[in-house]
Design a protein around this motif. Sequence first.
Motif, short mmCIF file in Angstrom:
data_model
loop_
_atom_site.label_atom_id
_atom_site.label_comp_id
_atom_site.label_asym_id
_atom_site.label_seq_id
_atom_site.Cartn_x
_atom_site.Cartn_y
_atom_site.Cartn_z
N ASN A 193 -8.45 -6.43 -7.72
CA ASN A 193 -9.38 -6.06 -6.65
C ASN A 193 -10.16 -4.88 -7.20
OD1 ASN A 193 -10.65 -4.98 -4.44
ND2 ASN A 193 -8.79 -4.45 -3.32
N ARG A 247 0.83 -1.21 0.00
CA ARG A 247 0.00 0.00 0.00
C ARG A 247 0.86 1.26 0.00
NH1 ARG A 247 -5.29 0.96 3.64
NH2 ARG A 247 -5.46 3.20 3.47
N LEU A 302 2.74 1.49 -3.40
CA LEU A 302 1.89 1.87 -4.54
C LEU A 302 1.55 3.36 -4.48
CD1 LEU A 302 -0.42 -1.25 -4.46
CD2 LEU A 302 0.92 -0.54 -6.45
N CYS A 352 -0.60 -8.27 -6.17
CA CYS A 352 -0.74 -8.79 -4.80
C CYS A 352 -1.55 -10.08 -4.71
CB CYS A 352 -1.46 -7.76 -3.94
SG CYS A 352 -0.40 -6.41 -3.57
N ARG A 356 2.92 -6.27 7.36
CA ARG A 356 3.23 -5.15 6.49
C ARG A 356 4.51 -5.40 5.70
NH1 ARG A 356 -0.09 -4.54 5.17
NH2 ARG A 356 0.05 -2.46 4.32
N SER A 365 0.85 -10.07 2.41
CA SER A 365 -0.45 -9.96 3.09
C SER A 365 -1.43 -11.00 2.56
CB SER A 365 -1.05 -8.57 2.87
OG SER A 365 -0.17 -7.59 3.35
N LYS A 366 -1.44 -11.19 1.25
CA LYS A 366 -2.42 -12.09 0.64
C LYS A 366 -1.82 -13.48 0.49
CE LYS A 366 -4.34 -8.03 0.08
NZ LYS A 366 -5.35 -7.49 0.94
N TYR A 421 -4.31 3.97 -5.76
CA TYR A 421 -3.82 4.54 -7.03
C TYR A 421 -4.38 5.96 -7.22
CZ TYR A 421 -3.97 -0.57 -7.94
OH TYR A 421 -3.91 -1.94 -7.85
C1 LIG Z 1 -5.11 -4.59 -5.04
C2 LIG Z 1 -4.38 -4.40 -3.77
N1 LIG Z 1 -3.13 -3.94 -3.83
C3 LIG Z 1 -2.41 -3.72 -2.74
C4 LIG Z 1 -2.95 -3.97 -1.49
C5 LIG Z 1 -2.11 -3.66 -0.30
O1 LIG Z 1 -1.75 -4.72 0.45
P1 LIG Z 1 -0.59 -4.64 1.49
O2 LIG Z 1 -0.30 -3.21 1.77
O3 LIG Z 1 -1.08 -5.34 2.68
O4 LIG Z 1 0.60 -5.29 0.83
C6 LIG Z 1 -4.25 -4.44 -1.36
C7 LIG Z 1 -4.83 -4.68 -0.04
O5 LIG Z 1 -5.99 -4.91 0.16
C8 LIG Z 1 -4.99 -4.66 -2.54
O6 LIG Z 1 -6.24 -5.11 -2.51
#
Ligand SMILES: Cc1ncc(COP(=O)(O)O)c(C=O)c1O
Length: 400
Positions: free
Chosen positions: A185, A107, A110, A215, A259, A250-251, A138
């Motif tokens: 997502n 997060r 990005l 992710c 994190r 995370s996933k 984004y």
């Molecule tokens: C599409 C997508 N990208 C990035 C993330 C960020 O995940 P993290 O910061 O836990 O790596 C998420 C979290 O829900 C997500 O859905």
Amino acid sequence: MNRNQQSRQVRLDQLGAYPFERLKVLFAGHHTNPDITSIDAGAGEPRLPLPPFVADTLAQHLGGFSKYPSTVGGLPLRQAIASWLERRFALQHVDPLTQVLSANGTREALFAIAHALINPEAVRKPNVLMPNPMYQIYLGAAYTAGGDPVFLPCTAETGFAPDLDAVPEDAWSNTALVYVCSPSNPTGWIADSAYFEQLLTLADKHDFYIVSDECYSEIYWQERPVGLLEVAESSGREGFSRCLVMNSLSKRSALPGMRSGLIAGDASLIARFAKMRSYTGPATPLPLQAVAAAAWSDETHVAQHLDVYRASLKAFFDVYGTDEAGIPPGSFFVWLPVVDEEAFAVAAYEQQSVIVLPGSYLSADDADGVNPGAGYIRAALVDGPEKAAELARRLKAVRI
Ligand SMILES: Cc1ncc(COP(=O)(O)O)c(C=O)c1O
């Protein structure tokens, strides 16, 4: 306050509240059904047991909390990431020193990448292209970095692909950066090689960068998703030029609280981002780096997680049926058409004690005022097959 600071502040003010904040406002004054336990399918938070190596690895490296970690990530972690990328995407070589960085969850990365790669002062190329609906980071990133978001609608008509052919030529020529999310997502769409190839051709033609958010790459229904780096390499591109990918523990490893994620690709972009990060300082603590290295090096737990997600998806659609929504190719989200997404979310909360997210909270209005997330809700299947079937039963019973 100079002009630039002013405009950034105005941009932050103009940014809408984050989806979960909007959800709190939507549910204010409403109550769950006291006769049934709640199911929270709102957040995309994996709820699986900790992978077995986590506790021991952490215990062995506790002393690392006494040291400052570097922002780029230690070599053992970057080596583990590079090796995972090589194995997973059949890449010939990923250089851990110049092509990989550690992220404190994707997060933050990005978000920050837009600030490193677009230059608002020059206002040479302000456009930041992104899917719509999208992971909201984004949008926040583009906006606060001084860019102009350009939305690529992902609708049932496009098969939920962000439609590259619909982007006007002058929008391309002003594009600095394109975000792509595969598996997506919230829609679950997966980019195929041809999609990435088209994007790479456009990137060369119009001189922009691609940030691929992968992710959910390890969560898929049938075919294992391709990644941007592998398509870049197989189409003969040197050094992943113009490409960055982000991926997350995370996933894949169900470790959202740790994190930890990766950034990899074009060495010149990595160097630029590393320089920025040496100032902003998102360093991963050393004990967590050790756990992260172990997680990128183990596929057993990932395969077990995939079994659970597939069983959950099957359990959900066995009950819900596939007449209205098809089984999503990737991610653990279902993207379900409803008549009125906010009314549905409130009714699901009150009648069935279920939390789901209105699709319009994950989308932006396009230039014509159309919100492609309107008429959908997103539900996350993160509590295993039994709860997934129960969720489907309850969603089917919602009346508005
Ligand atoms: C599409 C997508 N990208 C990035 C993330 C960020 O995940 P993290 O910061 O836990 O790596 C998420 C979290 O829900 C997500 O859905």
